[in-house]
Design a protein around this motif. Structure first.
Motif, PDB file in Angstrom:
ATOM      1  N   THR A 198      15.057 -26.098   4.709  1.00  0.00           N
ATOM      2  CA  THR A 198      15.516 -27.450   5.062  1.00  0.00           C
ATOM      3  C   THR A 198      15.341 -27.709   6.556  1.00  0.00           C
ATOM      4  OG1 THR A 198      17.130 -27.365   3.278  1.00  0.00           O
ATOM      5  CG2 THR A 198      17.470 -29.026   4.966  1.00  0.00           C
ATOM      6  N   LYS A 199      15.724 -26.752   7.392  1.00  0.00           N
ATOM      7  CA  LYS A 199      15.589 -26.900   8.838  1.00  0.00           C
ATOM      8  C   LYS A 199      14.115 -27.027   9.236  1.00  0.00           C
ATOM      9  CE  LYS A 199      19.853 -26.664  10.246  1.00  0.00           C
ATOM     10  NZ  LYS A 199      20.506 -27.782  10.907  1.00  0.00           N
ATOM     11  N   THR A 200      13.261 -26.267   8.570  1.00  0.00           N
ATOM     12  CA  THR A 200      11.835 -26.345   8.873  1.00  0.00           C
ATOM     13  C   THR A 200      11.285 -27.711   8.520  1.00  0.00           C
ATOM     14  OG1 THR A 200      11.639 -23.993   8.395  1.00  0.00           O
ATOM     15  CG2 THR A 200       9.603 -25.243   8.442  1.00  0.00           C
ATOM     16  N   LYS A 201      11.688 -28.238   7.372  1.00  0.00           N
ATOM     17  CA  LYS A 201      11.226 -29.567   6.963  1.00  0.00           C
ATOM     18  C   LYS A 201      11.712 -30.638   7.935  1.00  0.00           C
ATOM     19  CE  LYS A 201      10.992 -28.526   2.044  1.00  0.00           C
ATOM     20  NZ  LYS A 201      11.618 -28.744   0.732  1.00  0.00           N
ATOM     21  N   GLU A 202      12.985 -30.520   8.367  1.00  0.00           N
ATOM     22  CA  GLU A 202      13.521 -31.488   9.323  1.00  0.00           C
ATOM     23  C   GLU A 202      12.761 -31.416  10.645  1.00  0.00           C
ATOM     24  OE1 GLU A 202      17.679 -30.723   9.783  1.00  0.00           O
ATOM     25  OE2 GLU A 202      18.173 -31.348   7.726  1.00  0.00           O
ATOM     26  N   THR A 223       9.727 -30.335  11.167  1.00  0.00           N
ATOM     27  CA  THR A 223       8.367 -30.816  10.974  1.00  0.00           C
ATOM     28  C   THR A 223       8.354 -32.334  10.942  1.00  0.00           C
ATOM     29  OG1 THR A 223       7.861 -28.831   9.691  1.00  0.00           O
ATOM     30  CG2 THR A 223       6.340 -30.673   9.483  1.00  0.00           C
ATOM     31  N   ALA A 224       9.337 -32.924  10.267  1.00  0.00           N
ATOM     32  CA  ALA A 224       9.406 -34.388  10.189  1.00  0.00           C
ATOM     33  C   ALA A 224       9.635 -34.985  11.576  1.00  0.00           C
ATOM     34  CB  ALA A 224      10.519 -34.810   9.231  1.00  0.00           C
ATOM     35  N   LYS A 225      10.480 -34.351  12.379  1.00  0.00           N
ATOM     36  CA  LYS A 225      10.736 -34.855  13.739  1.00  0.00           C
ATOM     37  C   LYS A 225       9.484 -34.761  14.606  1.00  0.00           C
ATOM     38  CE  LYS A 225      15.687 -33.869  14.006  1.00  0.00           C
ATOM     39  NZ  LYS A 225      16.725 -33.038  14.646  1.00  0.00           N
ATOM     40  N   MET A 226       8.786 -33.639  14.478  1.00  0.00           N
ATOM     41  CA  MET A 226       7.558 -33.450  15.266  1.00  0.00           C
ATOM     42  C   MET A 226       6.501 -34.485  14.871  1.00  0.00           C
ATOM     43  SD  MET A 226       8.134 -31.202  17.470  1.00  0.00           S
ATOM     44  CE  MET A 226       6.624 -30.529  18.054  1.00  0.00           C
ATOM     45  N   GLU A 227       6.380 -34.774  13.597  1.00  0.00           N
ATOM     46  CA  GLU A 227       5.405 -35.766  13.140  1.00  0.00           C
ATOM     47  C   GLU A 227       5.793 -37.161  13.622  1.00  0.00           C
ATOM     48  OE1 GLU A 227       5.038 -35.463   8.899  1.00  0.00           O
ATOM     49  OE2 GLU A 227       3.860 -33.624   8.994  1.00  0.00           O
ATOM     50  N   ALA A 228       7.086 -37.431  13.631  1.00  0.00           N
ATOM     51  CA  ALA A 228       7.553 -38.744  14.111  1.00  0.00           C
ATOM     52  C   ALA A 228       7.250 -38.904  15.601  1.00  0.00           C
ATOM     53  CB  ALA A 228       9.040 -38.912  13.841  1.00  0.00           C
ATOM     54  N   LYS A 229       7.343 -37.847  16.374  1.00  0.00           N
ATOM     55  CA  LYS A 229       7.075 -37.911  17.795  1.00  0.00           C
ATOM     56  C   LYS A 229       5.589 -38.121  18.067  1.00  0.00           C
ATOM     57  CE  LYS A 229      10.844 -35.211  19.738  1.00  0.00           C
ATOM     58  NZ  LYS A 229      11.210 -33.991  20.478  1.00  0.00           N
ATOM     59  N   THR A 230       4.760 -37.495  17.270  1.00  0.00           N
ATOM     60  CA  THR A 230       3.330 -37.575  17.516  1.00  0.00           C
ATOM     61  C   THR A 230       2.730 -38.917  17.088  1.00  0.00           C
ATOM     62  OG1 THR A 230       2.887 -36.485  15.408  1.00  0.00           O
ATOM     63  CG2 THR A 230       2.988 -35.115  17.381  1.00  0.00           C
ATOM     64  N   GLU A 231       3.416 -39.636  16.255  1.00  0.00           N
ATOM     65  CA  GLU A 231       2.870 -40.911  15.787  1.00  0.00           C
ATOM     66  C   GLU A 231       3.097 -42.034  16.704  1.00  0.00           C
ATOM     67  OE1 GLU A 231       4.409 -41.681  11.896  1.00  0.00           O
ATOM     68  OE2 GLU A 231       3.253 -40.085  11.030  1.00  0.00           O
TER      69      GLU A 231
END
Length: 102
Positions: free
Chosen positions: A88-92, A94-102
């Protein structure tokens, strides 16, 4: 020497266990009219002690097996919960990192 002593002890116990009288049965009538059949084996003290020891060893083995099984179940659950938390922490993350890069 240990093997010889052990063999002699086991043979002594075995002979006392077999040196028992034939079982006798008694029928007891209770106050309410029912009957109870009691079988007396006439075991010697050593023969009875052997039976008690065998039963106790079986009980200990059963309890140990149950405790090991229960411990394995608890460990499995702890590992599974830990793995789910990490996932769960890894998914969270990863989602935060993707949101930052977009």
């Amino acid at each position: 020497m240990k093997k010889a002593t052990l063999f002699l002890a086991l043979s002594a116990f075995a002979t006392t266990a077999f040196a028992q009288t034939t079982p006798s049965t008694e029928v007891k009538t209770r106050d309410n009219g029912t009957t109870k059949v009691v079988t007396k084996t006439g075991k010697t003290n050593v023969g009875q002690a052997l039976d008690n020891t065998k039963d106790a060893a079986g009980n200990v083995a059963h309890k140990t097996g149950h405790a090991m099984k229960r411990g394995a179940m608890k460990t499995k659950r702890a590992v599974k919960r830990g793995a789910n938390k990490v996932s769960t922490k890894t998914k969270e993350g990863t989602a935060k990192m993707e949101a930052k890069t977009e």
